[in-house]
Design a protein around this motif. Structure first.
Motif, PDB file in Angstrom:
ATOM      1  N   HIS A 221       0.642  -1.054   0.014  1.00  0.00           N
ATOM      2  CA  HIS A 221       0.072  -0.181   0.055  1.00  0.00           C
ATOM      3  C   HIS A 221       0.922   1.302   0.126  1.00  0.00           C
ATOM      4  O   HIS A 221       0.408   2.141  -0.471  1.00  0.00           O
ATOM      5  CB  HIS A 221      -0.648  -0.056   1.327  1.00  0.00           C
ATOM      6  N   CYS A 222       2.089   1.016   0.611  1.00  0.00           N
ATOM      7  CA  CYS A 222       2.862   2.386   0.658  1.00  0.00           C
ATOM      8  C   CYS A 222       4.234   1.882   0.613  1.00  0.00           C
ATOM      9  O   CYS A 222       4.833   0.924   1.089  1.00  0.00           O
ATOM     10  CB  CYS A 222       2.768   3.081   2.192  1.00  0.00           C
ATOM     11  N   ILE A 223       5.013   2.372  -0.561  1.00  0.00           N
ATOM     12  CA  ILE A 223       6.451   2.121  -0.851  1.00  0.00           C
ATOM     13  C   ILE A 223       7.336   3.203  -0.509  1.00  0.00           C
ATOM     14  O   ILE A 223       7.140   4.474  -0.843  1.00  0.00           O
ATOM     15  CB  ILE A 223       6.445   1.664  -2.297  1.00  0.00           C
ATOM     16  N   GLY A 224       8.422   2.796   0.448  1.00  0.00           N
ATOM     17  CA  GLY A 224       9.535   3.700   0.539  1.00  0.00           C
ATOM     18  C   GLY A 224      10.577   3.765  -0.666  1.00  0.00           C
ATOM     19  O   GLY A 224      10.926   2.769  -0.959  1.00  0.00           O
ATOM     20  N   LEU A 225      10.802   5.137  -0.910  1.00  0.00           N
ATOM     21  CA  LEU A 225      11.948   5.097  -1.912  1.00  0.00           C
ATOM     22  C   LEU A 225      13.123   5.960  -1.459  1.00  0.00           C
ATOM     23  O   LEU A 225      12.703   7.275  -1.229  1.00  0.00           O
ATOM     24  CB  LEU A 225      11.134   5.529  -3.201  1.00  0.00           C
ATOM     25  N   VAL A 226      14.352   5.453  -1.729  1.00  0.00           N
ATOM     26  CA  VAL A 226      15.352   6.354  -1.384  1.00  0.00           C
ATOM     27  C   VAL A 226      16.055   6.325  -2.618  1.00  0.00           C
ATOM     28  O   VAL A 226      16.670   5.409  -3.196  1.00  0.00           O
ATOM     29  CB  VAL A 226      16.318   5.418  -0.585  1.00  0.00           C
ATOM     30  N   THR A 227      16.200   7.585  -2.937  1.00  0.00           N
ATOM     31  CA  THR A 227      17.022   8.051  -4.091  1.00  0.00           C
ATOM     32  C   THR A 227      17.415   9.678  -4.287  1.00  0.00           C
ATOM     33  O   THR A 227      17.013  10.156  -3.343  1.00  0.00           O
ATOM     34  CB  THR A 227      16.013   7.766  -5.553  1.00  0.00           C
ATOM     35  N   GLY A 228      18.204   9.832  -5.476  1.00  0.00           N
ATOM     36  CA  GLY A 228      18.682  11.153  -5.608  1.00  0.00           C
ATOM     37  C   GLY A 228      17.438  12.309  -5.927  1.00  0.00           C
ATOM     38  O   GLY A 228      16.415  11.691  -6.611  1.00  0.00           O
ATOM     39  N   LYS A 229      17.526  13.428  -5.603  1.00  0.00           N
ATOM     40  CA  LYS A 229      16.386  14.387  -5.770  1.00  0.00           C
ATOM     41  C   LYS A 229      16.451  14.658  -7.467  1.00  0.00           C
ATOM     42  O   LYS A 229      17.142  14.923  -7.825  1.00  0.00           O
ATOM     43  CB  LYS A 229      16.544  15.623  -5.015  1.00  0.00           C
ATOM     44  N   ASP A 230      15.152  14.548  -7.723  1.00  0.00           N
ATOM     45  CA  ASP A 230      14.747  14.986  -9.385  1.00  0.00           C
ATOM     46  C   ASP A 230      15.801  13.963 -10.190  1.00  0.00           C
ATOM     47  O   ASP A 230      15.838  14.609 -11.333  1.00  0.00           O
ATOM     48  CB  ASP A 230      15.109  16.447  -9.389  1.00  0.00           C
ATOM     49  N   SER A 231      16.003  12.766  -9.487  1.00  0.00           N
ATOM     50  CA  SER A 231      16.826  11.868 -10.476  1.00  0.00           C
ATOM     51  C   SER A 231      15.712  11.284 -11.292  1.00  0.00           C
ATOM     52  O   SER A 231      14.371  10.986 -11.250  1.00  0.00           O
ATOM     53  CB  SER A 231      17.237  10.898  -9.594  1.00  0.00           C
ATOM     54  N   ASP A 232      16.525  10.625 -12.595  1.00  0.00           N
ATOM     55  CA  ASP A 232      15.789   9.816 -13.531  1.00  0.00           C
ATOM     56  C   ASP A 232      15.247   8.437 -12.834  1.00  0.00           C
ATOM     57  O   ASP A 232      14.408   7.921 -13.184  1.00  0.00           O
ATOM     58  CB  ASP A 232      16.593   9.535 -14.600  1.00  0.00           C
ATOM     59  N   ALA A 233      15.814   7.981 -11.931  1.00  0.00           N
ATOM     60  CA  ALA A 233      15.568   6.895 -11.212  1.00  0.00           C
ATOM     61  C   ALA A 233      14.435   6.937 -10.345  1.00  0.00           C
ATOM     62  O   ALA A 233      13.629   6.197 -10.466  1.00  0.00           O
ATOM     63  CB  ALA A 233      16.826   6.393 -10.000  1.00  0.00           C
ATOM     64  N   GLU A 234      14.007   8.143  -9.498  1.00  0.00           N
ATOM     65  CA  GLU A 234      13.011   8.525  -8.967  1.00  0.00           C
ATOM     66  C   GLU A 234      11.744   8.600  -9.972  1.00  0.00           C
ATOM     67  O   GLU A 234      10.679   8.014  -9.830  1.00  0.00           O
ATOM     68  CB  GLU A 234      13.063   9.745  -8.096  1.00  0.00           C
ATOM     69  N   LYS A 235      12.152   9.076 -11.172  1.00  0.00           N
ATOM     70  CA  LYS A 235      11.009   9.104 -11.981  1.00  0.00           C
ATOM     71  C   LYS A 235      10.397   7.962 -12.620  1.00  0.00           C
ATOM     72  O   LYS A 235       9.449   7.711 -13.024  1.00  0.00           O
ATOM     73  CB  LYS A 235      11.370  10.373 -13.434  1.00  0.00           C
ATOM     74  N   ASP A 236      11.589   7.247 -12.966  1.00  0.00           N
ATOM     75  CA  ASP A 236      11.075   5.751 -13.413  1.00  0.00           C
ATOM     76  C   ASP A 236      10.502   4.911 -12.624  1.00  0.00           C
ATOM     77  O   ASP A 236       9.415   4.219 -12.995  1.00  0.00           O
ATOM     78  CB  ASP A 236      12.737   5.082 -13.863  1.00  0.00           C
TER      79      ASP A 236
END
Length: 424
Positions: A154-169
Motif C-alpha cells: 500500500h505504501c512504498i518507501g523510496l530512497v533516491t537522488g532528488k529529481d533523478s531519473d531513477a525516481e521518475k522511472d
C-alpha cells in the motif's frame, strides 16, 4: 634568522616548569610543539579531496575522512607537485604520504604532502572482497534470511537522488501498473562523501515508519567508483538489519554492490524494481477473469453431471413407478409366506405323529394301564410300595391302589409264594 631568538629564549625557561610567576614565552611553547610534532614522522593517510587549490605552483588542499566528519589541511610544494604522474581534483579518493609540520610564526599545523596517488582499483577490489567474505561468514547473504515482498504494497518507501531519473522511472512505472499505490520518498545523495551515511539514515527512517511495506533504494547506474557508496559497510549492515523488505535497484549489471547481496530482492534497474514490487492491475484483472471463467466452467460441469445423475436415477423402474418396488416385494413376500405355511404344516404333521408314537409308548409303560389289567399296588403307611411279605407283618395297615381308586386293608395272613426249581 627568525628561529635564532626562539632558540636563545628556550635555554633559560625550558629547564624549569612554567608557572604564573615564571611563564614560558610563546616562542618556547611553539618550539616545543614543533619538536613534538616533528617526532611523529611521515604517515600514509586515505581520504577524499574536498578542496584543491593551486597558488604559485604550490597546492593547498583539504582531505576528508571517508566515513567520519574529520578534515585536515594539506600543503604540497611545487617541487613535489612536479613529480606527480597524474592529475588530481576535488572529489578524488587518494592516499597521501604526509609529514606534520608546525609553523612557528603563525602557530598553525599543516600536513606537508611528500607523495600523493589515487586509490588504485586493485586496492578497492581487495578491500571490497575482504568485506564481502566477512559478511558471507556472518550469514548476511544467506537466502534463508531474505524476506518475501508483499503482493500488493500500500505504501512504498523510496530512497533516491532528488529529481533523478531513477525516481521518475520508479514512480511512473509503479503508478502505471497500479494507480492507487502510494510512495514515501526520501531524497539522499547517491554519490560523494555524504552518500553512504545519508542513504543509511533514510533507510532507518523508512524502516521505522509502520505504513511503509517495502523500501526501494534506487540509482540510475554509474561507474564502479561511484557505486562504491552502496558497498559501504555501515550502509550494508543498516539494510541487513531493516525489518522492512529492501529492494536494491542500483541499475548496474556488471558490478554488483554489496547492497545487492544483502537486499531481499535485487532489481536490474529502477524500472525493473517498480515492475517487480507492484503488480500490474491489468494482468491481475485478466487473471481474475481467467479464474472466474475456470470456476464457472467447473461449477457448470458439476451441475451438468449431477443433472445427468438425477436423470439416470429417475429413469430407473423404482423411480418411474414407485409401486413397482412394493408390488415386486409383495409377490416375493406371498411366496415366502406360502412356503413358510407349507413348511409349518409339514413340521406340525411330523410333530403330531411323533407325539402319537410317544403317547403309545408312554401308555404302554404307564402303571395305570397295568392297574386296568387287574393289578393293584400295595403301599405301607409311610408310602413305600410293598415289595416283600417280610415288610408287612400281621396286622399291618396297607393302602391298596387299583385302577379306579384306593382301598384300605389290614394284613390278616401271609402266604409265601412257591419258588420254581430248575430241572436238570
Amino acid at each position: 634568522m627568525t628561529d635564532a631568538p626562539a632558540a636563545a629564549n628556550d635555554a633559560a625557561p625550558a629547564s624549569i616548569a612554567p608557572s604564573a610567576e615564571s611563564p614560558w614565552p610563546v616562542s618556547v611553547l611553539s618550539s616545543k610543539i614543533k619538536d613534538y610534532i616533528a617526532r611523529l614522522g611521515a604517515v600514509w593517510v586515505e581520504g577524499e579531496l574536498t578542496q584543491w587549490n593551486v597558488r604559485g605552483g604550490a597546492v593547498y588542499a583539504k582531505l576528508k575522512d571517508l566515513e567520519q566528519d574529520a578534515t585536515v589541511s594539506l600543503q604540497m610544494w611545487a617541487s613535489t607537485r612536479a613529480k606527480l604522474d597524474a592529475d588530481f581534483k576535488q572529489g578524488d579518493r587518494v592516499v597521501a604520504l604526509v609529514k606534520p609540520d608546525w609553523w612557528l610564526r603563525g602557530g598553525t599545523l599543516t600536513m606537508n604532502v611528500l607523495q600523493l596517488k589515487h586509490v588504485g582499483l586493485g586496492d578497492l577490489l581487495e578491500r571490497l572482497e575482504r568485506l564481502r567474505r566477512q559478511l558471507i561468514e556472518e550469514g548476511l547473504f544467506d537466502a534463508s534470511r531474505k524476506k518475501r515482498l508483499p503482493f500488493l504494497p500500500h505504501c512504498i518507501g523510496l530512497v533516491t537522488g532528488k529529481d533523478s531519473d531513477a525516481e521518475k522511472d520508479v514512480l511512473r512505472n509503479a503508478q502505471l501498473r497500479w494507480p492507487s499505490v502510494s510512495f514515501r520518498v526520501k531524497h539522499s545523495a547517491v554519490q560523494g562523501e555524504r552518500a553512504a551515511s545519508e542513504v543509511a539514515a533514510r533507510i532507518r527512517e523508512l524502516d521505522a515508519d509502520p505504513e511503509v511495506d517495502v523500501i526501494i533504494v534506487a540509482r540510475g547506474g554509474g561507474d564502479f567508483q561511484n557505486l562504491l557508496v552502496f558497498s559501504d559497510e555501515t550502509l550494508v549492515r543498516t539494510a541487513a538489519a531493516a525489518q522492512t523488505p529492501i529492494v536494491s535497484a542500483i541499475g548496474h549489471e556488471n558490478d554488483r554492490p554489496l547492497l545487492d547481496e544483502v537486499a531481499d530482492l535485487r532489481a536490474s534497474t529502477p524500472t525493473d524494481a517498480a515492475k517487480r514490487v507492484v503488480p500490474d492491475v491489468s494482468e491481475e484483472l485478466a487473471r481474475v477473469q481467467q479464474a472466474r471463467g475456470r470456476i464457472q466452467l467447473r461449477v457448470s460441469g458439476f451441475i451438468g453431471h449431477e443433472i445427468d445423475r438425477l436423470g439416470q436415477l429417475r429413469s430407473r423402474p423404482v423411480m418411474s413407478d414407485p409401486a413397482w418396488l412394493v408390488d415386486s416385494r409383495a409377490e416375493e413376500l406371498v411366496r415366502w409366506v406360502a412356503r413358510g405355511s407349507e413348511l409349518m404344516d409339514h413340521r406340525l404333521e411330523r410333530a403330531t405323529a411323533r407325539i402319537g408314537e410317544l403317547t403309545g409308548h408312554l401308555r404302554a409303560l404307564s402303571p395305570k394301564r397295568t392297574l386296568e389289567r387287574g393289578y393293584a399296588i400295595a403301599q405301607l403307611p409311610d408310602g413305600r410300595a410293598l415289595r416283600s411279605i417280610e415288610d408287612a407283618p400281621l396286622g399291618s395297615a396297607l393302602r391298596v391302589t387299583v385302577a379306579d381308586g384306593a382301598v384300605a386293608a389290614t394284613v390278616d395272613g401271609v402266604e409265601a409264594a412257591e419258588r420254581a426249581e430248575g430241572r436238570g
